[in-house]
Each structure stands twice: as structure tokens, then as C-alpha cells.
Design an enzyme around this catalytic site. Sequence first.
Site, PDB file in Angstrom:
ATOM      1  N   CYS A 220      -5.064   0.057   3.931  1.00  0.00           N
ATOM      2  CA  CYS A 220      -4.956  -1.352   4.321  1.00  0.00           C
ATOM      3  C   CYS A 220      -6.289  -2.081   4.233  1.00  0.00           C
ATOM      4  O   CYS A 220      -6.339  -3.247   3.836  1.00  0.00           O
ATOM      5  CB  CYS A 220      -4.382  -1.468   5.727  1.00  0.00           C
ATOM      6  SG  CYS A 220      -5.350  -0.619   6.998  1.00  0.00           S
TER       7      CYS A 220
ATOM      8  N   HIS B 121      -5.352  -1.221  11.857  1.00  0.00           N
ATOM      9  CA  HIS B 121      -4.786  -1.823  10.653  1.00  0.00           C
ATOM     10  C   HIS B 121      -5.604  -3.060  10.289  1.00  0.00           C
ATOM     11  O   HIS B 121      -5.998  -3.827  11.166  1.00  0.00           O
ATOM     12  CB  HIS B 121      -3.328  -2.208  10.901  1.00  0.00           C
ATOM     13  CG  HIS B 121      -2.576  -2.594   9.661  1.00  0.00           C
ATOM     14  ND1 HIS B 121      -2.588  -1.843   8.500  1.00  0.00           N
ATOM     15  CD2 HIS B 121      -1.790  -3.672   9.389  1.00  0.00           C
ATOM     16  CE1 HIS B 121      -1.833  -2.419   7.589  1.00  0.00           C
ATOM     17  NE2 HIS B 121      -1.341  -3.536   8.088  1.00  0.00           N
TER      18      HIS B 121
ATOM     19  N   ASN C 196       0.083  -9.250   4.974  1.00  0.00           N
ATOM     20  CA  ASN C 196       0.065  -7.816   5.179  1.00  0.00           C
ATOM     21  C   ASN C 196       0.086  -7.121   3.818  1.00  0.00           C
ATOM     22  O   ASN C 196       0.161  -7.787   2.773  1.00  0.00           O
ATOM     23  CB  ASN C 196       1.257  -7.393   6.045  1.00  0.00           C
ATOM     24  CG  ASN C 196       0.938  -6.186   6.902  1.00  0.00           C
ATOM     25  OD1 ASN C 196       0.131  -5.337   6.532  1.00  0.00           O
ATOM     26  ND2 ASN C 196       1.579  -6.098   8.052  1.00  0.00           N
TER      27      ASN C 196
ATOM     28  N   GLN D 288       0.810  -1.215   0.000  1.00  0.00           N
ATOM     29  CA  GLN D 288       0.000   0.000   0.000  1.00  0.00           C
ATOM     30  C   GLN D 288       0.847   1.269   0.000  1.00  0.00           C
ATOM     31  O   GLN D 288       0.306   2.375  -0.153  1.00  0.00           O
ATOM     32  CB  GLN D 288      -0.923   0.010   1.224  1.00  0.00           C
ATOM     33  CG  GLN D 288      -0.197   0.140   2.560  1.00  0.00           C
ATOM     34  CD  GLN D 288      -1.122  -0.059   3.737  1.00  0.00           C
ATOM     35  OE1 GLN D 288      -1.576  -1.166   4.002  1.00  0.00           O
ATOM     36  NE2 GLN D 288      -1.405   1.026   4.445  1.00  0.00           N
TER      37      GLN D 288
END
Length: 446
Positions: A72, A366, A388, A66
Site C-alpha cells: 500500500c 495502511h 485506496n 495491490q
Amino acid sequence: MTDIRHAVTDDLLADVRSAALDPTARLARNAVTVSGVDPSSFDREAVVAATTCVSDKIDDWKATWQKKSGRCWLFSSLNLLRSRARTKMGLTDFEFSQNYVLFWDKFERANWFLSDVIATADEPLDGRLLQFLLADVLGDGGQWDMAVSLYLAHGLVPKDAMPETESSSNTDPMNRRLQVLLRRTAVELRDLIASGADDARVRAAKEEALAAVWRILSICLGEPPTQVEWQWRDDEGAFHRDGVLTPREFYARYVDIDLTDYVCLVDDPRAEHPKGTMMTVDHLGNVVGGRPIRYLNVDIDLIKRLAADALRAGEPVWFGADCSQQSDRDRGLFVEGLHDYSGLFGVDLSTTKEQRVVTGESAMNHAMLFTGVDLGDDGAPRRWRVENSWGEEPGDKGFFTMDDAWFTEYVFEVVVRVDALPEELRAVLGDEPVHLPAWDPMGTLA
């Protein structure tokens, strides 16, 4: 009320100085002043124990990035959707355009904000609600239901159809200009309403501002395509052509799951919010007329079980957590006790999840994707594999390891299929939710 404040005296200073002179404090001071707090507080045993190998793993794709943006929640939700789309296309590394959905989120959220300004025109400008709404205008964060609203309203396109730009990868300069425009417009709309302007005049002023928002977005991000000509070669080299598709048609063809069949489970640890109840946060959303933000508050152990069941069935799981706690970005670790801050400082720094939430110490900040779980011989989860969206450098080529104790303490939200819920919880999904104020911690955006 009697003033019970006490000044700092020489006697107090003598006491605190003497308490900080023990050999352990001197050793800690030597370490921290050279290396810093986090490196000096590492528990090596915790690091060594956090193996990346798990019993059930479903990812065989590359992690996304990102960059300098707060997208996110969009990256992780799109990563969930691409896990199915890539199989249909035979493309291991397929990605949907994150820039495309960023554009629509910004535009829809501008309309949401200005609509909220009009609806709250009778609220004082210096009151808590308006000051909260004005504090973070058009930020990057979001929630699962907000992502679903975008995809249902505007569809999706492949990344090649609307690739990244400097502004999508570094959103702050663009956001700042949009915030100036929208905050000024908020004042102008309130002044119009206070002066007795009719609805048509107020709406015209709002739409004029939205046209300016579109102009800024299109300059920074490019125009969102209204159709794409989609053709590709799969991993075996075979050529495919689907012709010209609108974004909604592309979404319908390659997202073969019904996103309205999912529910957000949260672990709200506050005693006043009982488990088994629905909750919502006032003024939280992005698409006017879109999917409302709704949470089902349940026990963390049930959240874990349902997440593990989905992973074992081959489905990744979207979740939100407080990634600022007990974590190491470079090593790709979310491990409870990873940093022994209490031992380093010789001060009890322990807190409960409830204490952290009610004091503002912790909240979901997140969003990521579970792509694996390590189950012990007794079937209980021991650690979790996490995709992630911070690129391929940290952790195991962008995938992180989370131990189960960290899940308990710092995971707040997980999305699962409705039909996975126990029958008694499915029965409450239609209940009127408890309304939390706009500034409630459960409304924090990932």
C-alpha cells in the site's frame, strides 16, 4: 511479590452469568450469532451520513489494486506521483510499475537487514532487538521516506515495462522463501564474526546471500529493466515517442516534484513525546545510504489544515492510518462510530488514541492517498475522500469516504511540503531527532 491472582470460583461464575441474562443481551446474542459482530453493530445513521460528495475533489482517474500484497505504501506514493505524470503525458489511466519498485525494495531491504545483522553482532541472539529484527524479515510494508529512497536510487518505469506477476500480486510465498534464506544467513554471519573472520570474508558471505536473493526475486518478479523505449498515444489519440530512457531518466522526466521537499508529520499521542519535536525509529529503513526516517510530531488539527490546503491547491496527500478501526471495506467507509460495539455488548469499549497506541491496540497499518476534502461553510473539514489501492469494487469505484472524527482518532501520518509548515516548525526540521527503539509503534510499517 505477593501473588494476587484469584481463581475463577462458582460464586464468580454465578455473578457473571446473571449479569448477562438481561433482555438486551439476549437480543444482541440472537443478532450476533446469526449475522456476526460487525453487521450487528452498524450504526445506520453513520452510514447514511457518509456521503461521497465533497466540496474539493481532484481525482479523475481509476483506483489501483495491490491484490494479495502489503504494497500500500508503494501504491499510494506512486499514485501521488502519477497524478502529475499523467497530466504531462495526457494519459488519464497511466501507472508506474509497482512490480519494479517492489523488486528493488526487496533487494535493498535484504542488504539493509544483513548489514544490520553485521552491525549488531555483539547483541545477544535471544535479546529483544535481534528477535525483533528477525521477526518480520523482508515484509511488504514501508514508510514514505523508504519509498523516496527507492525512487531516488532506482528511478521508475511505466507499468508496461515491468508488469505484475503472480508473485508481485501474491507476495507471501516469495517472502517466505526469502525469509528462510535471510534468517539462515543471519546466523551464519554472526557465526563468522564470532569465529574472528575478517571483514572481507564477512562481506563475501553477505554478497553471496544477496546473489541468491536476486535469483529468487528475478524468478518471481522478472528482471528489472535497465532501460525502456517509451512511446504512447495520449487520450486524444496523438502519438508520442521519447526514445530510450533509463529508469532514472524516466523518473526525472515525468516526476516533476522534488520528493526531498516533503516532510512526514505524525500525531504521536503519547504524553512523553511533546509536539514540535523531530523523531526517528532506530533500525528502520530499506536503502543503505538512503533517506533517513524522520517524523515531525505535531497537533492533529495542524495536520488536517495542511492536508486540506494541499488538496485545495490541487495536490493529493499521502497518509498512513489504522484502517482496521471503525471501517467497512465493502461500503468504502472510515467513519468514527460506524460500529456501536459498546451499545451492542452493553460494555464500555471506548478508548483514547493514546491508550490504543501504548497498549498495541492501534498503529499505522495502511497507507492511502487523500484526493478530496469536504469543507463546511466555516472552512473546517467535515469529511475526506480517499484513494485506496484495493481495486474498483469497494466504495465509490475504489475511493473511500472518511469522516473528520475518524481522521482525528486513526490517522497517524501525513506528508506535506516543507514550505507549507509554519516558520517555527520549519526551524526544527534540522534538529537531532528523538530516537525511538526499533519496536516503537511509530515504526509500524504500512
